[in-house]
Motif scaffolding. Structure first.
Motif, PDB file in Angstrom:
ATOM      1  N   GLY A 331      28.568  18.011  19.853  1.00 19.63           N
ATOM      2  CA  GLY A 331      28.570  17.214  20.888  1.00 19.63           C
ATOM      3  C   GLY A 331      27.088  16.783  21.245  1.00 19.63           C
ATOM      4  O   GLY A 331      26.802  15.696  21.711  1.00 19.63           O
ATOM      5  N   GLY A 339      26.981  15.189  25.734  1.00 16.42           N
ATOM      6  CA  GLY A 339      27.895  15.637  24.690  1.00 16.42           C
ATOM      7  C   GLY A 339      28.130  17.162  24.564  1.00 16.42           C
ATOM      8  O   GLY A 339      29.257  17.699  24.566  1.00 16.42           O
ATOM      9  N   ALA A 343      31.390  19.430  25.702  1.00 13.51           N
ATOM     10  CA  ALA A 343      31.992  19.765  24.306  1.00 13.51           C
ATOM     11  C   ALA A 343      33.047  20.710  24.562  1.00 13.51           C
ATOM     12  O   ALA A 343      33.901  20.802  23.531  1.00 13.51           O
TER      13      ALA A 343
END
Length: 365
Positions: A331, A339, A343
């Motif tokens: 991520g 991210g 994740a």
């Protein structure tokens, strides 16, 4: 010979006139669907393949060009999913629009109130931190201290000097603008979430919709549980860090505690980075204070992983530790801090879908 209707006259034998007359006599508003095209036709196969390539390239180009906007939309939808359980409960007692307003205004008011209450001491400590930079640079250049040895190993002085006040100001301005956009988008998503949920489930074939609904709702529950639980745990991390730093007389305790709370939102890497930075500041007080702070963050990491997260988040978002680390790394590599933040629930959702769809189908064959 002419045919008349409420829409006008239609000429017999004229191709468009006959078609309009037939259209006026259809029972359905937009007419009955015709026979499907012959998908085994070579022409149809070639056109379908060519169209697929064109559409794929166009989608990739659009995603790359609008990646920043799509990222904000994704974060807003993620927040909306997390706020949906609270909004749904309120919507049972009041109109959906009013429930959305209550949730969003309350969240913004709590965040704004906390920032306003901490603004003055944060500004004072940030100014003190800026004034103390020369002293810390001198400590970094002293090879006999732990900070000096860490500087030789990790290049801390170069990292500090690379930070420009103008870049920080631009980053903060951009962050505030993105936050405002996310709040507006999340408000619309929360208000229309039932219709969005229905529209997404309509994309599934009718025969599979019941199972898709069950799996989709389970994914939404995981995301919501993770978001709420992660925020609660991060607040606990910030409060405990502030108390610890106050006891040991570590300077800039409020600034560091806020930094720990924000970074703790990012699984694994966030708390490690926050603990390392805070421990370095504690070493400027004394070596025992620094070592004790390192021990505190190690103990808190264990407390968070084995006590707080299981109690707060529960079994809703429980995935193997290896999957968590791999998901966070992927991520962060793909979308940066955002991210890494999303994740874990994304990994939990993927594991759920794989287990209920792919593995279940393999077990039956």
């Amino acid at each position: 010979m002419h045919a008349t209707s409420g829409r006008g006259a239609y000429r017999a034998g004229h191709p468009i006139g006959e078609a309009e007359g037939a259209a006026a006599q259809q029972a359905e508003p937009l007419g009955a669907p015709g026979k499907p095209l012959d998908r085994r036709s070579p022409f149809f196969t070639g056109m379908l393949a060519a169209a697929g390539v064109v559409v794929t390239v166009a989608v990739v180009e659009v995603v790359l060009a609008a990646s920043d906007a799509l990222l904000l939309i994704g974060v807003a939808f993620f927040l909306a999913v997390g706020l949906e359980p609270v909004t749904a409960r309120l919507a049972r007692r009041m109109p959906r629009a009013l429930a959305t307003a209550v949730v969003v205004v309350t969240g913004v008011a709590v965040l704004g109130g906390a920032l306003a209450a901490a603004a003055v001491p944060l500004a004072d400590q940030a100014t003190q931190l800026q004034d103390g930079v020369p002293r810390y640079l001198a400590l970094l250049r002293d090879h006999t201290t732990l900070l000096g040895q860490a500087n030789e190993t990790f290049g801390l002085e170069a990292a500090v000097r690379s930070v420009r006040p103008s870049d920080v100001a631009r980053s903060l301005a951009g962050l505030l603008a993105d936050a405002a956009i996310v709040v507006v988008l999340a408000t619309y998503f929360v208000a229309d979430f039932p219709r969005i949920r229905t529209a997404l489930y309509r994309l599934a074939p009718r025969s599979r919709r019941p199972r898709v609904i069950l799996i989709g709702d389970a994914v939404f529950r995981k995301v919501g549980a993770y978001l709420v639980g992660n925020v609660v745990v991060s607040l606990v991390a910030g409060a405990l860090t502030f108390a610890w730093l106050q006891v040991f007389g570590v300077p800039y305790s409020l600034v560091l505690a806020v930094l720990v709370a924000v970074l703790d939102l990012v699984p694994v890497a966030g708390s490690v980075a926050a603990g390392a930075g805070t421990s370095l500041v504690a070493f400027t007080v004394s070596v025992p204070a620094g070592l004790a702070t390192v021990g505190f963050f190690v103990a808190y990491r264990l407390l968070e992983d084995y006590v707080l997260l299981p109690k707060v988040v529960g079994r809703a978002v429980r995935i193997p530790a290896l999957v968590t680390v791999v998901a966070v790394l992927l991520g962060f590599a793909l979308l940066g801090v955002v991210g890494a933040f999303v994740a874990v629930p994304v990994a939990a959702a993927v594991l759920l879908v794989v287990r209920e769809v792919a593995v279940h189908r393999l077990d039956r064959t």
